[in-house]
Design an enzyme around this catalytic site. Structure first.
Site: not given
Length: 168
Positions: A94, A96, A122, A125
């Protein structure tokens, strides 16, 4: 001995440049500025299911960026296909997480920084952001996980939605 010629003082004229701020061109605030950059970072995403970009900032200075994409050296989802588990493509890292990884690879301290991300993090993260010392999370669209709201409140992490404005 030569005499000095008298000169008149020159008038100072200030000419406005084309980039001057006028009612037609309003300067964006810092939050919108960094969110616009996160949107641009998202354009590098290699998972065609969702393009997400992240920008980590401290004191109005960009420390790191990240977008969702495959592991370095591996084929990209939009080329090789998705690795789906429970409705999620698990082949990607992801945005992040990639921003945190980029900061770590380059020896950049992110404790006390803020992150601008085009979609809310999410749960995994969010946990990484909290443990890395991020003090504020600004996101464009809310994406799936409501647990982050109550936990951010408990941890005193600012969680704020910013509308992503499209350039005119």
């Amino acid at each position: 001995m030569p005499t000095k010629k008298k000169t008149r003082p020159m008038k100072k004229t200030v000419k406005k440049s084309a980039s001057s701020h006028s009612p037609k061109h309003a300067r964006v605030d810092w939050n919108q500025y960094f969110m616009n950059i996160a949107r641009e970072v998202a354009s590098r995403s290699t998972c065609d299911r969702k393009h997400v970009g992240a920008v980590i900032v401290r004191d109005k200075t960009i420390l790191s960026t990240g977008y969702n994409g495959s592991i370095r050296g591996m084929a990209h989802c939009d080329e090789a296909g998705h690795m789906m588990v429970d409705g999620h493509c698990v082949a990607t890292i992801h945005a992040e997480a990639n921003a945190i990884i980029q900061a770590a690879r380059n020896g950049v301290r992110i404790d006390g920084a803020e992150i601008y991300v085009t979609a809310s993090p999410c749960w995994n993260c969010f946990k990484m952001l909290a443990n890395s010392g991020i003090k504020a999370i600004y996101y464009g669209e809310f994406y799936r996980d409501e647990r982050i709201i109550s936990v951010a409140r408990k941890l005193r992490i600012l969680l704020s939605q910013i509308n992503i404005k499209r350039p005119e």
